[in-house]
Scaffold this motif. Structure first.
Motif, PDB file in Angstrom:
ATOM      1  N   TYR A  62      31.438  45.249  30.344  1.00 25.52           N
ATOM      2  CA  TYR A  62      30.866  44.487  29.239  1.00 25.52           C
ATOM      3  C   TYR A  62      29.361  44.354  29.414  1.00 25.52           C
ATOM      4  N   ASN A 286      28.269  40.569  25.279  1.00 24.58           N
ATOM      5  CA  ASN A 286      29.742  40.620  25.334  1.00 24.58           C
ATOM      6  C   ASN A 286      30.336  41.895  24.753  1.00 24.58           C
ATOM      7  N   GLN A 287      29.530  42.907  24.467  1.00 28.52           N
ATOM      8  CA  GLN A 287      30.036  44.164  23.913  1.00 28.52           C
ATOM      9  C   GLN A 287      30.814  44.946  24.972  1.00 28.52           C
ATOM     10  N   PHE A 288      31.963  45.494  24.572  1.00 30.51           N
ATOM     11  CA  PHE A 288      32.791  46.301  25.469  1.00 30.51           C
ATOM     12  C   PHE A 288      32.203  47.701  25.578  1.00 30.51           C
TER      13      PHE A 288
END
Length: 367
Positions: A62, A286-288
């Motif tokens: 993340y 918080n981006q995967f």
């Protein structure tokens, strides 16, 4: 004599037949390609090359801010939200106004400081008077100790109230003169983007509640979720290639921290990588993401992917044996494939040197 002459032709015929069979068996791995076909298929000849192949470890993770790139905003003194001066998703600079807070608790705190300040002046005067008398052996020790104790106790209380008001950003000299503020302003502790907003106008907020959170996108980093079995292979300084899910555009980072604690539930270990500055604006908090860590690299023999012919579960290449005016004669050689990149495949078995068809074999059928 006549019998011998009859038998001799049969022996010669048998000998020639056996020799032809051996020649046919010898040529079982040979493939003839005319020069006309060679040009029509845009085939090319080349050789096995030495290529650098990296050993990589796949991971998921993340995008997270580092410890100084994330702030939660709360209240130093509980109160009521009178104004909201920023919006969710808005970019803010350090010390930009976010909220205006009022309420009785805030007013009471100022009142306590003003009263303490007045009382402190009186107690200080009393302490100085008793101290002078005590030095001249006129006052008693008990009077001196009592006056000193009251003064120092009020001084500590006054200093604590003063620090609370200064932390809010108020002028304590004004408050000491009984000129009280009706509200105070909460400002942003860092620059960044507002990623969470929990306050509404008229709402009472206590000191434990989070009103907003701010993330500095210039301080984002890559959080890598590694498994325990792989952790010994990960080192600070290793290069990382990663991308967001569903996208092919690759970003670069460098391992900066390797965790030393295993999560008891997921059996994973958190590692972190510093993202190269030119890629920071392509990701959000918080981006995967997913990618690969380059653990090591070595130089090995390799062929272009276009040189490999697939037949069932086996792989082959065509090695030049002979050339005539009208055709090429190639030997079909087995290839043991190893690691691969977009354009090359590692050749793990030893192949004798020579010219190999490196392009245009897609229409060649081998048994």
């Amino acid at each position: 004599m006549r019998t011998i002459l009859y038998i001799l032709p049969f022996l010669i015929l048998f000998s020639c037949s056996h020799k032809a069979s051996e020649e046919e068996s010898t040529n079982n791995n040979l493939i003839e390609i005319s020069k006309q076909q060679f040009e029509a298929e845009q085939m090319e000849l080349g050789e096995i090359q030495l290529m650098t192949f990296p050993s990589k470890l796949y991971f998921t993770g993340y995008i997270k801010p580092n410890t100084n790139g994330w702030a939660k905003v709360g209240l130093p003194v509980e109160g009521i939200v009178q104004q909201i001066k920023a919006n969710l998703g808005q970019a803010v600079q350090k010390n930009d106004p976010l909220f205006v807070i009022g309420g009785n608790q805030f007013i009471d705190l100022q009142q306590k400081y003003a009263e303490s300040n007045a009382r402190l002046s009186q107690l200080k005067a009393d302490y100085n008077r008793v101290n002078l008398l005590y030095d001249e052996n006129i006052g008693t020790e008990k009077e001196y100790i009592t006056a000193k104790s009251k003064y120092e106790s009020e001084l500590a209380k006054n200093n604590a109230l003063k620090m609370k008001l200064e932390n809010i950003g108020l002028n304590v000299n004004r408050i000491a003169q009984a000129s009280l503020y009706t509200s105070y302003t909460i400002t942003s502790p860092i620059k960044g983007y507002i990623t969470n907003m929990e306050a509404t106008i008229g709402e009472y907020i206590d000191q434990q509640e989070e009103m907003a959170s701010i993330v500095d996108t210039e301080k984002l980093r890559l959080q890598i979720i590694a498994f325990e079995k792989d952790i010994m292979s990960i080192k600070v300084g290793q290069q990382v290639e990663f991308h967001s899910s569903g996208k092919d555009e690759v970003a670069l980072a460098t391992i900066s921290l390797v965790g030393r604690t295993v999560n008891s539930e997921s059996k994973s270990i958190e590692c972190y990588a510093t993202i190269e500055p030119e890629y920071l604006d392509k990701f959000i908090n918080n981006q995967f993401v997913e990618g690969e860590i380059t653990l090591s690299s070595d130089t090995v023999a390799a062929l272009p992917t276009d040189a490999i012919i697939q037949a069932d579960d086996l792989s082959y290449a065509l090695l030049l044996e002979n050339e005539t005016d009208s055709s090429y004669l190639f030997q079909k050689v087995n290839i043991q494939k190893g690691r691969s990149t977009k354009d090359f495949i590692e050749v793990k078995n030893k192949i004798r040197s020579g010219k190999i068809v490196t392009k245009g074999v897609y229409n060649i059928v081998v048994d």
